[in-house]
Motif scaffolding. Structure first.
Motif, PDB file in Angstrom:
ATOM      1  N   UNK A 263       0.853  -1.136  -0.196  1.00  0.00           N
ATOM      2  CA  UNK A 263       0.106   0.081  -0.050  1.00  0.00           C
ATOM      3  C   UNK A 263       0.743   1.232  -0.026  1.00  0.00           C
ATOM      4  N   UNK A 264       0.480   2.178  -0.872  1.00  0.00           N
ATOM      5  CA  UNK A 264       1.309   3.345  -1.027  1.00  0.00           C
ATOM      6  C   UNK A 264       0.334   4.614  -0.462  1.00  0.00           C
ATOM      7  N   UNK A 265       0.582   5.342   0.480  1.00  0.00           N
ATOM      8  CA  UNK A 265      -0.370   6.306   0.984  1.00  0.00           C
ATOM      9  C   UNK A 265       0.519   7.714   0.778  1.00  0.00           C
ATOM     10  N   UNK A 266      -0.285   8.370  -0.162  1.00  0.00           N
ATOM     11  CA  UNK A 266       0.646   9.524  -0.833  1.00  0.00           C
ATOM     12  C   UNK A 266       0.543  10.802   0.342  1.00  0.00           C
ATOM     13  N   UNK A 267      -0.403  10.962   1.138  1.00  0.00           N
ATOM     14  CA  UNK A 267      -0.684  11.872   2.173  1.00  0.00           C
ATOM     15  C   UNK A 267       0.600  11.652   3.319  1.00  0.00           C
ATOM     16  N   UNK A 268       0.744  10.606   3.274  1.00  0.00           N
ATOM     17  CA  UNK A 268       1.658  10.271   4.636  1.00  0.00           C
ATOM     18  C   UNK A 268       3.101   9.977   3.863  1.00  0.00           C
ATOM     19  N   UNK A 269       3.281   9.863   2.653  1.00  0.00           N
ATOM     20  CA  UNK A 269       4.575   9.559   2.181  1.00  0.00           C
ATOM     21  C   UNK A 269       5.145   8.339   2.597  1.00  0.00           C
ATOM     22  N   UNK A 270       4.465   7.193   2.433  1.00  0.00           N
ATOM     23  CA  UNK A 270       4.560   5.938   3.143  1.00  0.00           C
ATOM     24  C   UNK A 270       4.289   4.769   2.174  1.00  0.00           C
ATOM     25  N   UNK A 271       4.986   3.785   2.381  1.00  0.00           N
ATOM     26  CA  UNK A 271       4.809   2.378   1.957  1.00  0.00           C
ATOM     27  C   UNK A 271       4.412   1.485   3.223  1.00  0.00           C
ATOM     28  N   UNK A 272       3.138   0.709   2.991  1.00  0.00           N
ATOM     29  CA  UNK A 272       2.972   0.024   3.898  1.00  0.00           C
ATOM     30  C   UNK A 272       2.707  -1.473   3.560  1.00  0.00           C
ATOM     31  N   UNK A 273       3.577  -2.474   4.198  1.00  0.00           N
ATOM     32  CA  UNK A 273       3.542  -3.847   3.614  1.00  0.00           C
ATOM     33  C   UNK A 273       3.821  -4.780   4.883  1.00  0.00           C
ATOM     34  N   UNK A 274       2.949  -5.714   5.063  1.00  0.00           N
ATOM     35  CA  UNK A 274       2.859  -6.724   6.231  1.00  0.00           C
ATOM     36  C   UNK A 274       3.169  -5.853   7.492  1.00  0.00           C
ATOM     37  N   UNK A 275       2.456  -4.989   7.798  1.00  0.00           N
ATOM     38  CA  UNK A 275       2.564  -4.221   9.114  1.00  0.00           C
ATOM     39  C   UNK A 275       3.815  -3.319   9.232  1.00  0.00           C
ATOM     40  N   UNK A 276       4.619  -3.241   8.181  1.00  0.00           N
ATOM     41  CA  UNK A 276       5.694  -2.637   8.176  1.00  0.00           C
ATOM     42  C   UNK A 276       5.549  -1.192   7.476  1.00  0.00           C
ATOM     43  N   UNK A 277       5.989  -0.100   7.975  1.00  0.00           N
ATOM     44  CA  UNK A 277       6.057   1.311   7.400  1.00  0.00           C
ATOM     45  C   UNK A 277       7.238   1.749   6.816  1.00  0.00           C
ATOM     46  N   UNK A 278       7.416   2.234   5.653  1.00  0.00           N
ATOM     47  CA  UNK A 278       8.776   2.768   4.884  1.00  0.00           C
ATOM     48  C   UNK A 278       8.285   4.131   4.606  1.00  0.00           C
ATOM     49  N   UNK A 279       9.161   5.113   5.076  1.00  0.00           N
ATOM     50  CA  UNK A 279       8.659   6.498   4.695  1.00  0.00           C
ATOM     51  C   UNK A 279       9.522   6.631   3.335  1.00  0.00           C
ATOM     52  N   UNK A 280       9.084   7.517   2.574  1.00  0.00           N
ATOM     53  CA  UNK A 280       9.426   7.862   1.249  1.00  0.00           C
ATOM     54  C   UNK A 280       9.714   9.394   1.185  1.00  0.00           C
ATOM     55  N   UNK A 281      10.570   9.973   0.337  1.00  0.00           N
ATOM     56  CA  UNK A 281      10.644  11.340   0.038  1.00  0.00           C
ATOM     57  C   UNK A 281       9.371  11.709  -1.075  1.00  0.00           C
ATOM     58  N   UNK A 282       9.330  12.893  -1.218  1.00  0.00           N
ATOM     59  CA  UNK A 282       7.958  13.259  -1.808  1.00  0.00           C
ATOM     60  C   UNK A 282       8.203  12.847  -3.396  1.00  0.00           C
ATOM     61  N   UNK A 283       9.426  12.577  -3.937  1.00  0.00           N
ATOM     62  CA  UNK A 283       9.727  12.361  -5.298  1.00  0.00           C
ATOM     63  C   UNK A 283       9.463  11.016  -5.478  1.00  0.00           C
ATOM     64  N   UNK A 284      10.177  10.154  -4.485  1.00  0.00           N
ATOM     65  CA  UNK A 284       9.991   8.614  -4.427  1.00  0.00           C
ATOM     66  C   UNK A 284       8.401   8.195  -4.384  1.00  0.00           C
ATOM     67  N   UNK A 285       7.656   9.075  -3.642  1.00  0.00           N
ATOM     68  CA  UNK A 285       6.193   8.501  -3.440  1.00  0.00           C
ATOM     69  C   UNK A 285       5.521   8.847  -4.978  1.00  0.00           C
ATOM     70  N   UNK A 286       5.923  10.061  -5.798  1.00  0.00           N
ATOM     71  CA  UNK A 286       5.437  10.240  -6.914  1.00  0.00           C
ATOM     72  C   UNK A 286       5.708   8.949  -7.925  1.00  0.00           C
ATOM     73  N   UNK A 287       6.783   8.690  -7.807  1.00  0.00           N
ATOM     74  CA  UNK A 287       7.337   7.584  -8.749  1.00  0.00           C
ATOM     75  C   UNK A 287       6.566   6.473  -8.480  1.00  0.00           C
ATOM     76  N   UNK A 288       6.562   6.007  -7.297  1.00  0.00           N
ATOM     77  CA  UNK A 288       5.767   4.443  -6.746  1.00  0.00           C
ATOM     78  C   UNK A 288       4.351   5.021  -7.353  1.00  0.00           C
ATOM     79  N   UNK A 289       3.692   6.193  -6.936  1.00  0.00           N
ATOM     80  CA  UNK A 289       2.264   6.416  -7.404  1.00  0.00           C
ATOM     81  C   UNK A 289       2.121   6.000  -9.052  1.00  0.00           C
ATOM     82  N   UNK A 290       3.095   6.458  -9.589  1.00  0.00           N
ATOM     83  CA  UNK A 290       2.954   5.999 -11.435  1.00  0.00           C
ATOM     84  C   UNK A 290       2.956   4.644 -11.340  1.00  0.00           C
ATOM     85  N   UNK A 291       3.858   3.868 -10.739  1.00  0.00           N
ATOM     86  CA  UNK A 291       4.076   2.345 -10.982  1.00  0.00           C
ATOM     87  C   UNK A 291       2.942   1.647 -10.451  1.00  0.00           C
TER      88      UNK A 291
END
Length: 233
Positions: A138-166
């Motif tokens: 799961x990608x959460x754009x407002x929080x700039x974070x990826x969630x996977x199996x109860x783990x949270x990974x913070x992203x930069x704004x640019x990294x989040x935009x790239x993941x959003x496209x993917x």
């Protein structure tokens, strides 16, 4: 551990702030070079920013706008300037709060905790967040974070935009031109080499979640989030 980014040129005050923040379990980074504020911000990826108004080179309002272009993290001004106009300008430029010097350090800690709860904790408005999920990731754009199996990974704004496209087109090729268009803005010049750096960062972050080789290079065309992602998960 929450990370606090301090943009303040009074070294004595910085030392006292860091000492108090460390006491309450926060990780901190204090800017020492005021020509690399955004580079430091991107590298540290803080959860909250403490920001002065009067700074070398550019003032705090400028840096507040730059940070807002990349992150929705809370920004709290700490300044000796007490006028109503200064506080209005801070809020209009994207700040969440304004504390005047001299301040009580316990109030600073209380403000920090309050804003972190609202942004990341029990008071956060998760129902209003925009998120997208692909095969359990799961990608959460407002929080700039990826969630996977109860783990949270913070992203930069640019990294989040790239993941959003993917993640909007899993298994489909996203062209380099589309990614360059997506991450370029009026404040940041992005070229092919810069895009390569961001793609490498995204791959490393996905690998840290156990999703190795999740982003595939399609030579001459661009990249795609592998269609086998669901099998990996």
């Amino acid at each position: 551990m929450f990370k606090i980014f301090i943009v303040e040129d009074d070294r004595t005050l910085v030392t006292l702030l860091e000492k108090r923040l460390h006491k309450f379990g926060f990780d901190t980074f204090a800017v020492s070079r005021f020509d690399t504020v955004m580079e430091d911000f991107e590298a540290f990826q803080p959860h909250l920013v403490l920001l002065d108004v009067n700074l070398p080179r550019y003032d705090g309002y400028y840096w507040c706008r730059q940070i807002r272009n990349r992150s929705t993290c809370p920004i709290v001004f700490i300044s000796a300037r007490e006028s109503k106009m200064d506080q209005v300008m801070a809020l209009e430029n994207g700040a969440d709060d304004y504390l005047t010097k001299p301040f009580d350090y316990d109030i600073v800690i209380a403000k920090v905790n309050s804003h972190l709860r609202r942004a990341f904790g029990s008071y956060s408005s998760r129902e209003q967040d925009r998120s997208i999920t692909v095969a359990g990731l799961t990608l959460n754009m407002e929080r700039l974070a990826l969630f996977y199996q109860e783990e949270r990974l913070d992203l930069s704004h640019t990294e989040a935009k790239i993941m959003d496209e993917f993640m909007k087109k899993p298994g489909q090729v996203v062209s380099r031109d589309r990614l360059l268009e997506k991450i370029w803005d009026e404040h940041t010049f992005v070229d092919d080499n810069t895009l390569n750096v961001y793609i490498t960062r995204v791959r490393k972050k996905l690998s840290s979640l156990g999703l190795t080789d999740a982003v595939e290079t399609i030579r001459g065309l661009g990249y795609r989030l592998r269609s086998e992602l669901e099998e990996k998960i």
